[in-house]
Scaffold this motif. Structure first.
Motif, short mmCIF file in Angstrom:
data_model
loop_
_atom_site.label_atom_id
_atom_site.label_comp_id
_atom_site.label_asym_id
_atom_site.label_seq_id
_atom_site.Cartn_x
_atom_site.Cartn_y
_atom_site.Cartn_z
N SER A 181 4.81 23.92 -1.85
CA SER A 181 5.80 24.81 -2.65
C SER A 181 5.79 24.54 -4.21
N TYR A 182 5.79 23.48 -4.62
CA TYR A 182 5.40 23.28 -6.10
C TYR A 182 4.07 23.98 -6.55
N THR A 183 3.16 23.80 -5.62
CA THR A 183 1.78 24.58 -6.15
C THR A 183 2.10 25.96 -6.24
N ALA A 184 2.63 26.45 -5.33
CA ALA A 184 2.90 27.89 -5.27
C ALA A 184 3.43 28.38 -6.66
N VAL A 185 4.57 27.73 -7.06
CA VAL A 185 5.13 28.03 -8.31
C VAL A 185 4.25 27.91 -9.51
N ILE A 186 3.51 26.69 -9.38
CA ILE A 186 2.55 26.56 -10.53
C ILE A 186 1.24 27.51 -10.62
N GLU A 187 1.19 27.97 -9.34
CA GLU A 187 0.08 29.16 -9.12
C GLU A 187 0.50 30.54 -9.75
N ALA A 188 2.03 30.49 -9.57
CA ALA A 188 2.57 32.05 -10.37
C ALA A 188 2.48 31.99 -11.87
N CYS A 189 2.78 30.43 -12.38
CA CYS A 189 2.56 30.30 -13.84
C CYS A 189 1.15 30.58 -14.29
N ALA A 190 0.10 30.10 -13.46
CA ALA A 190 -1.15 30.36 -13.64
C ALA A 190 -1.61 31.92 -14.13
N GLN A 191 -0.83 32.60 -13.14
CA GLN A 191 -1.27 33.91 -12.83
C GLN A 191 -0.67 34.85 -14.12
N LEU A 192 0.39 34.20 -14.63
CA LEU A 192 0.87 34.58 -16.05
C LEU A 192 0.52 34.02 -17.43
N GLY A 193 -0.41 33.14 -17.00
CA GLY A 193 -0.83 32.34 -18.25
C GLY A 193 0.25 31.36 -18.83
N GLN A 194 1.22 30.95 -17.93
CA GLN A 194 2.33 30.38 -18.68
C GLN A 194 2.13 28.72 -18.44
N SER A 195 1.21 28.09 -19.19
CA SER A 195 0.75 26.71 -18.94
C SER A 195 1.94 25.77 -19.50
N ASP A 196 2.72 26.07 -20.22
CA ASP A 196 4.05 25.15 -20.72
C ASP A 196 5.08 24.85 -19.33
N ARG A 197 5.10 26.05 -18.77
CA ARG A 197 5.92 26.12 -17.41
C ARG A 197 5.22 25.28 -16.34
N ALA A 198 3.98 25.66 -15.89
CA ALA A 198 3.31 24.90 -15.27
C ALA A 198 3.21 23.26 -15.26
N GLU A 199 3.09 22.90 -16.64
CA GLU A 199 3.18 21.42 -16.90
C GLU A 199 4.59 21.05 -16.59
N ARG A 200 5.69 21.89 -17.13
CA ARG A 200 6.95 21.31 -16.65
C ARG A 200 7.10 21.11 -15.14
N TRP A 201 6.74 22.01 -14.44
CA TRP A 201 6.64 21.56 -12.90
C TRP A 201 5.91 20.52 -12.48
N ILE A 202 4.83 20.34 -12.96
CA ILE A 202 4.05 19.26 -12.49
C ILE A 202 4.90 17.72 -12.77
N LEU A 203 5.52 18.04 -14.03
CA LEU A 203 6.17 16.69 -14.23
C LEU A 203 7.45 16.52 -13.35
N ALA A 204 8.08 17.69 -12.85
CA ALA A 204 9.01 17.58 -11.87
C ALA A 204 8.72 16.91 -10.71
N MET A 205 7.41 17.67 -10.13
CA MET A 205 6.79 16.87 -9.01
C MET A 205 6.77 15.47 -9.11
N ASN A 206 6.49 14.87 -10.15
CA ASN A 206 6.29 13.58 -10.47
C ASN A 206 7.58 12.66 -10.35
N GLU A 207 8.67 13.58 -10.71
CA GLU A 207 9.88 12.96 -10.72
C GLU A 207 10.31 12.81 -9.25
N ALA A 208 10.08 13.91 -8.64
CA ALA A 208 10.50 13.96 -7.22
C ALA A 208 9.40 13.01 -6.37
N SER A 209 8.60 12.48 -6.78
CA SER A 209 7.67 11.68 -6.04
C SER A 209 6.72 12.39 -5.15
#
Length: 399
Positions: free
Chosen positions: A160-188
Motif C-alpha cells: 500500500s505504501y509503495t503504491a502511494v510512493i509510485e504515484a509520487c514517482a509518476q508525478l515527480g513528487q520526490s518530497d512527498r515520496a520521501e515523506r511517505w517512506i518516513l511514515a513507513m519507518n514510523e509505522a515499522s
C-alpha cells in the motif's frame, strides 16, 4: 509444471483430482493465462470434478491479470450456477483487475459491494483502490485511501505504501515520496526493493532532487539486496539529469562490477547525459561502446548525438556539418531509417546541395519541393531507401 504433472498422471492412468486441477489453475493465474484457465475449468467439468471456490478464484485471477472482462463475467456466471457465491477473495481479485487498468471508481464500487454483502474488507481490498488511483496518477486519491484504511483501524502494508510512493514517482513528487517512506519507518513497515525503486524513480524525475536517487540506491544496496539493472539505470538517468557524468560513469562501472550487463537504457542514459551538455566526444564514445556491446541504437539515440552536436560550444559551422554527416552516415549504415525530422535537421546542417549529394550516395531518395523538404518518397526503380515520413521506430527514453 502443473500441466506436465497432469499429463504424467494421465499417462499413468491416474485420475486428476481437485488438488491437481487447482495446482494447474494456480499456474495459469501466475502466468496470466485466462484462456487456459477457462479451458481447465471445462476439463474439470468434463472429468466430473466439481470446482470449488479456490478453483474459480484462481481462474478469475488469471482473467484479472490480463484484463479479460468477458471471460471474467463468464467464470462468475459459472461460479454462481455451481451454487457458490462470490466471497471477499473473489471481490479482491476483481478489484485487483480493475486496479491494473486504473479504473479507480469501479474499484471503489467493489468495496461498497463487499460491505453490502456484509463482508469486511481487508488490507488487500484497500490496497487495490490505492493502486488504482496510483495507476491514474491520482496522488491525492491514493493518499486519501491509505488514510481511510488507517481510519478503519487497519495497518497499511508495504504494498500500500509503495503504491502511494509510485504515484509520487509518476508525478515527480520526490518530497512527498520521501515523506511517505518516513511514515513507513514510523509505522515499522519495512520498505522492500519495489519501494526503493519507486522512490528512486520519483527522485530521478525531479530535477531538484535527482541526487537523492543515488542516496536511496545506497540504502538499498546496504540492505544486501541486488536491485538489478533497472535500479542502476535510474541512478544513471538521475545523475545525467543533474549533469554529474563523473558520478554516472562510476555507477556504470559499479553496475558491471556486480556482474550485470548494461542494456539499452544504461547506454542511453550515458549518451543523453553527455548530449545535454554538448560534449560530443563523450556522447560518441558511449555510442561506440554501446555498439561494441552489441546493443543496437535507434532513432532516439541518433537524435541524442545530433543534439550533442547542436549544443557543442565553440564549433565552427563546417565542423558541425561534418559531425552531423558522420552521424547520419552511421545511422543509415546501421539500417536505422531516418524520418523527415532527421532529414530536415541534416539538411539544415550540411546545406541543400550537399544533402542531395549525400542522399544520392547513400541510396536515399530525398525530395525537395519549392526549397522545402517534401519528405522521403518511394523510388521503386532504384530500390532506394525510403520512408513515408513517419517515424519507423518509436523513440525510447532512458529508464
Amino acid at each position: 509444471g502443473a500441466g506436465r504433472m497432469a499429463a504424467e498422471m494421465k499417462v499413468a492412468g491416474k485420475r486428476l483430482d481437485l488438488a491437481t486441477f487447482n495446482a494447474i489453475l494456480s499456474a495459469c493465474a501466475a502466468r496470466a493465462q485466462p484462456e487456459d484457465a477457462e479451458g481447465w475449468l471445462e476439463r474439470m467439468r468434463a472429468s466430473g470434478v466439481k470446482p470449488d471456490m479456490e478453483s474459480f478464484n484462481l481462474a478469475l485471477t488469471a482473467c484479472a491479470r490480463q484484463g479479460a472482462t468477458e471471460r471474467t463475467e463468464a467464470i462468475l456466471d459459472r461460479m454462481r450456477s455451481s451454487g457458490l457465491a462470490p466471497d471477499r477473495c473473489t471481490q479482491n481479485v476483481l478489484m485487483a483487475g480493475l486496479s491494473q487498468q486504473g479504473r479507480a471508481e469501479e474499484a471503489e464500487q467493489g468495496l461498497r459491494h463487499l460491505r453490502s454483502m456484509r463482508i469486511k474488507p481487508n488490507v488487500y481490498t484497500y490496497g487495490t483502490i490505492i493502486a488504482a488511483h496510483a495507476t491514474q496518477k491520482n496522488l491525492s486519491g491514493a493518499e486519501l485511501w491509505l488514510k481511510k484504511m488507517q481510519q478503519q483501524g487497519m495497518k497499511p502494508d508495504v504494498v500500500s505504501y509503495t503504491a502511494v510512493i509510485e504515484a509520487c514517482a509518476q508525478l515527480g513528487q520526490s518530497d512527498r515520496a520521501e515523506r511517505w517512506i518516513l511514515a513507513m519507518n514510523e509505522a515499522s513497515v519495512e520498505p522492500d526493493m519495489f519501494t526503493y525503486k519507486a522512490l528512486m524513480r520519483a527522485c530521478a524525475a525531479s530535477g531538484g532532487k535527482a541526487e537523492r536517487a543515488a542516496y536511496w540506491m545506497e540504502q538499498l544496496l546496504r540492505a544486501g539486496t541486488d536491485p538489478g539493472v533497472q535500479a542502476y539505470n535510474l541512478v544513471l538517468k538521475a545523475e545525467g539529469r543533474r549533469y554529474n557524468m563523473a558520478s554516472a560513469e562510476l555507477w556504470f562501472q559499479r553496475l558491471q562490477n556486480v556482474g550485470h550487463s548494461p542494456n539499452y537504457f544504461s547506454y542511453s542514459s550515458m549518451i543523453c547525459g553527455y548530449a545535454r551538455q554538448g560534449v560530443v566526444e563523450k556522447a560518441w564514445e558511449w555510442f561506440n561502446e554501446m555498439a561494441r556491446a552489441g546493443v543496437r541504437g535507434d532513432l532516439f539515440i541518433y537524435g541524442q548525438l545530433f543534439d550533442a552536436i547542436k549544443r557543442a560550444s565553440g564549433w565552427e559551422r563546417s565542423a558541425r556539418a561534418t559531425a552531423v554527416e558522420e552521424v547520419f552516415r552511421a545511422m543509415v549504415g546501421a539500417d536505422v531509417a531516418p524520418d523527415t525530422g532527421v532529414l530536415e535537421r541534416v539538411s539544415r546542417a550540411v546545406g541543400t546541395e550537399r544533402m542531395e549529394q549525400l542522399c544520392s550516395e547513400l541510396g536515399i531518395f530525398y525530395a525537395i519541393k519549392d526549397g522545402q523538404n517534401a519528405g522521403l518518397q518511394q523510388k521503386q526503380d532504384t530500390g532506394a531507401k525510403s520512408t513515408d515520413g513517419k517515424n519507423p521506430q518509436k523513440g525510447r527514453k532512458g529508464r
